[in-house]
Scaffold this active site. Structure first.
Site, PDB file in Angstrom:
ATOM      1  N   CYS A  22      -1.034  11.325  -6.744  1.00 54.88           N
ATOM      2  CA  CYS A  22      -1.309  11.802  -5.365  1.00 54.88           C
ATOM      3  C   CYS A  22      -1.496  13.552  -5.550  1.00 54.88           C
ATOM      4  CB  CYS A  22      -0.021  11.836  -4.415  1.00 54.88           C
ATOM      5  SG  CYS A  22       0.672  10.146  -4.571  1.00 54.88           S
ATOM      6  N   GLY A  35     -11.708  -2.243 -10.821  1.00 60.35           N
ATOM      7  CA  GLY A  35     -12.373  -3.678 -11.153  1.00 60.35           C
ATOM      8  C   GLY A  35     -12.661  -4.032 -12.683  1.00 60.35           C
ATOM      9  N   LYS A  64       0.814  -1.349   0.094  1.00 62.13           N
ATOM     10  CA  LYS A  64       0.010  -0.023  -0.054  1.00 62.13           C
ATOM     11  C   LYS A  64       0.892   1.326   0.054  1.00 62.13           C
ATOM     12  CE  LYS A  64      -3.289   2.872   1.327  1.00 62.13           C
ATOM     13  NZ  LYS A  64      -4.198   3.365   0.115  1.00 62.13           N
ATOM     14  N   GLY A  65       0.416   2.356  -0.750  1.00 57.20           N
ATOM     15  CA  GLY A  65       1.216   3.456  -0.849  1.00 57.20           C
ATOM     16  C   GLY A  65       1.668   3.919   0.451  1.00 57.20           C
ATOM     17  N   ALA A 114     -12.307   6.233  -2.120  1.00 56.92           N
ATOM     18  CA  ALA A 114     -11.479   7.433  -1.751  1.00 56.92           C
ATOM     19  C   ALA A 114     -10.766   7.424  -0.550  1.00 56.92           C
ATOM     20  CB  ALA A 114     -12.716   8.552  -1.718  1.00 56.92           C
ATOM     21  N   THR A 128      -8.623  -5.107  -7.410  1.00 57.78           N
ATOM     22  CA  THR A 128      -9.971  -5.130  -6.504  1.00 57.78           C
ATOM     23  C   THR A 128     -10.212  -6.925  -6.557  1.00 57.78           C
ATOM     24  OG1 THR A 128     -10.353  -3.062  -7.355  1.00 57.78           O
ATOM     25  CG2 THR A 128     -12.329  -4.391  -6.821  1.00 57.78           C
TER      26      THR A 128
HETATM   27  C1  LIG Z   1      -8.864   0.419  -2.185  1.00 61.01           C
HETATM   28  C2  LIG Z   1      -7.867   0.926  -2.925  1.00 61.01           C
HETATM   29  C3  LIG Z   1      -6.749   1.342  -2.518  1.00 61.01           C
HETATM   30  C4  LIG Z   1      -5.735   1.712  -3.561  1.00 61.01           C
HETATM   31  N1  LIG Z   1      -4.539   2.131  -3.139  1.00 61.01           N
HETATM   32  C5  LIG Z   1      -3.744   2.616  -3.821  1.00 61.01           C
HETATM   33  C6  LIG Z   1      -2.335   3.206  -3.491  1.00 61.01           C
HETATM   34  O1  LIG Z   1      -2.238   3.185  -2.122  1.00 61.01           O
HETATM   35  N2  LIG Z   1      -1.402   3.376  -4.331  1.00 61.01           N
HETATM   36  C7  LIG Z   1      -1.673   3.319  -5.751  1.00 61.01           C
HETATM   37  O2  LIG Z   1      -0.765   3.488  -6.446  1.00 61.01           O
HETATM   38  N3  LIG Z   1      -2.734   2.650  -6.196  1.00 61.01           N
HETATM   39  C8  LIG Z   1      -3.740   2.485  -5.574  1.00 61.01           C
HETATM   40  N4  LIG Z   1      -4.997   1.943  -5.908  1.00 61.01           N
HETATM   41  C9  LIG Z   1      -5.071   1.393  -7.300  1.00 61.01           C
HETATM   42  C10 LIG Z   1      -4.734   0.017  -7.626  1.00 61.01           C
HETATM   43  O3  LIG Z   1      -3.340  -0.302  -7.335  1.00 61.01           O
HETATM   44  C11 LIG Z   1      -4.890  -0.327  -8.927  1.00 61.01           C
HETATM   45  O4  LIG Z   1      -4.019   0.357  -9.843  1.00 61.01           O
HETATM   46  C12 LIG Z   1      -6.313  -0.039  -9.514  1.00 61.01           C
HETATM   47  O5  LIG Z   1      -7.226  -0.562  -8.591  1.00 61.01           O
HETATM   48  C13 LIG Z   1      -6.683  -0.809 -10.900  1.00 61.01           C
HETATM   49  O6  LIG Z   1      -6.401  -2.412 -10.660  1.00 61.01           O
HETATM   50  P1  LIG Z   1      -7.732  -3.192 -10.097  1.00 61.01           P
HETATM   51  O7  LIG Z   1      -8.836  -2.946 -11.414  1.00 61.01           O
HETATM   52  O8  LIG Z   1      -7.330  -4.538 -10.501  1.00 61.01           O
HETATM   53  O9  LIG Z   1      -8.268  -2.901  -8.691  1.00 61.01           O
HETATM   54  C14 LIG Z   1      -5.955   1.433  -4.973  1.00 61.01           C
HETATM   55  C15 LIG Z   1      -7.062   0.602  -5.267  1.00 61.01           C
HETATM   56  C16 LIG Z   1      -8.131   0.385  -4.469  1.00 61.01           C
HETATM   57  C17 LIG Z   1      -9.309  -0.249  -5.018  1.00 61.01           C
END
Ligand SMILES: Cc1cc2nc3c(=O)[nH]c(=O)nc-3n(C[C@H](O)[C@H](O)[C@H](O)COP(=O)(O)O)c2cc1C
Length: 311
Positions: free
Chosen positions: A139, A226, A46-47, A71, A275
């Site tokens: 960010c 997703g 996580k970031g 968010a 997701t």
């Molecule tokens: C709940 C949540 C938290 C996320 N937190 C970060 C983050 O901290 N840093 C980041 O670069 N991307 C973050 N993302 C983006 C994911 O890493 C990813 O790029 C994005 O969700 C698309 O992939 P997916 O459709 O498989 O989830 C977050 C996504 C979700 C759903």
């Protein structure tokens, strides 16, 4: 015939091309109850920022057709706690063989200013367990009134080159899809010295709660992720793969091996599952097994032969 599943991202070998997506897997602590983290190509954390961030007020997630909005606001404990707690856990959990090979750790970094990014990256330079850095440039940039860092090519080149100079590890720039031309942003990151790119981050969306006649999220807008975003992500991976020479990590709506293979054939060297892990914690393993099964069925001896095979 044993198939080769390993790929290389900027000189770092991954035992297979499948990793987790930042923010959807924590640092793997909860997930380690359900799956062996040592099977993954890499764990992406996580970031994390130089200092702790509180995140946004609730409600901060909601479901949407074939996806979700979040968010969270990049809530994190700051790099000092992260290193002591999360990196230590991963150090203990992930075994390495004598050649130092094993599941890699990609640390995702966020910041409000160039100085914050650099400060965090410098702290991570001392951490041997951080194999690669993924720099989230979605960010809010406080100097530019909250506009994301990643939306202007000149800004992307500048932040990439600043981070590149400060980092010991290879630097992956994580691109936002909320731009007119993602390939222009990709080229700017490459010009700034990025070792690799990852894409896509979430697409900005909004949901209205009609019963309450207000926004579903306290933040009003959120990031869509997703299966709903998968075709957009495949298109963007393809466009960037045509535009740059550095490796690409593809993500966005991956749920199955077929989704992952689409990304690889479009030009991604590796993929991240996000997701989908909320729905089934073991998705990342079924994606690995499914890719292996595909190679066997189609008698492909090396996963690398599929990278960018569709042009
Ligand atoms: C709940 C949540 C938290 C996320 N937190 C970060 C983050 O901290 N840093 C980041 O670069 N991307 C973050 N993302 C983006 C994911 O890493 C990813 O790029 C994005 O969700 C698309 O992939 P997916 O459709 O498989 O989830 C977050 C996504 C979700 C759903």
């Amino acid at each position: 015939m044993a198939q080769n599943m390993s790929v290389e991202i900027c000189g770092v070998r991954l035992k297979n091309p499948v990793m987790t997506a930042s923010g959807t897997f924590g640092s793997g602590v909860e997930f380690s109850e359900f799956l062996d983290l040592n099977r993954l190509g890499a764990v992406v954390t996580k970031g994390v920022a130089l200092v702790p961030w509180e995140g946004n007020p609730v409600p901060r997630i909601c479901e949407t057709p074939s996806g979700m909005l979040n968010a969270i606001g990049l809530q994190n404990p700051g790099v000092a706690v992260f290193a002591k707690r999360d990196l230590k856990f991963l150090e203990e959990e992930l075994s390495r063989d004598q050649a130092g090979e094993g599941t890699k750790v990609v640390v995702n970094v966020c910041g409000h200013s160039e100085e914050e990014y650099i400060g965090c990256v410098e702290k991570l330079s001392d951490e041997p367990r951080a194999d690669l850095l993924e720099i989230n440039i979605s960010c809010p940039n406080v100097r530019e009134g909250g506009i994301a860092f990643g939306t202007d090519p000149k800004g992307v080149e500048r932040i990439t080159s600043a981070v590149r100079k400060a980092a010991r590890q290879p630097v992956i720039m994580k691109l936002s899809p909320n731009v007119t031309s993602i390939s222009e942003i990709a080229k700017a990151a490459e010009a700034g010295g990025a070792d690799a790119l990852s894409l896509i981050n979430t697409l900005t969306g909004m949901k209205i709660d009609v019963e309450r006649r207000t926004f579903a999220l306290a933040n009003r807008t959120g990031g869509l992720s997703g299966p709903a975003i998968h075709p957009v992500a495949v298109r963007m991976v393809y466009e960037c793969a045509q535009a740059v020479k550095i490796p690409i990590i593809g993500m966005g709506g991956i749920r199955t091996a077929e989704d992952a293979l689409e990304m690889i054939m479009a030009g991604a060297t590796a993929v991240s599952v996000g997701t989908a892990s909320f729905h089934d914690q073991t998705t990342v393993l079924s994606v690995i097994d499914g890719i292996e099964g595909f190679l066997e069925r189609h008698q492909v001896s090396d996963i690398r032969d599929l990278i960018g095979c569709v042009r």
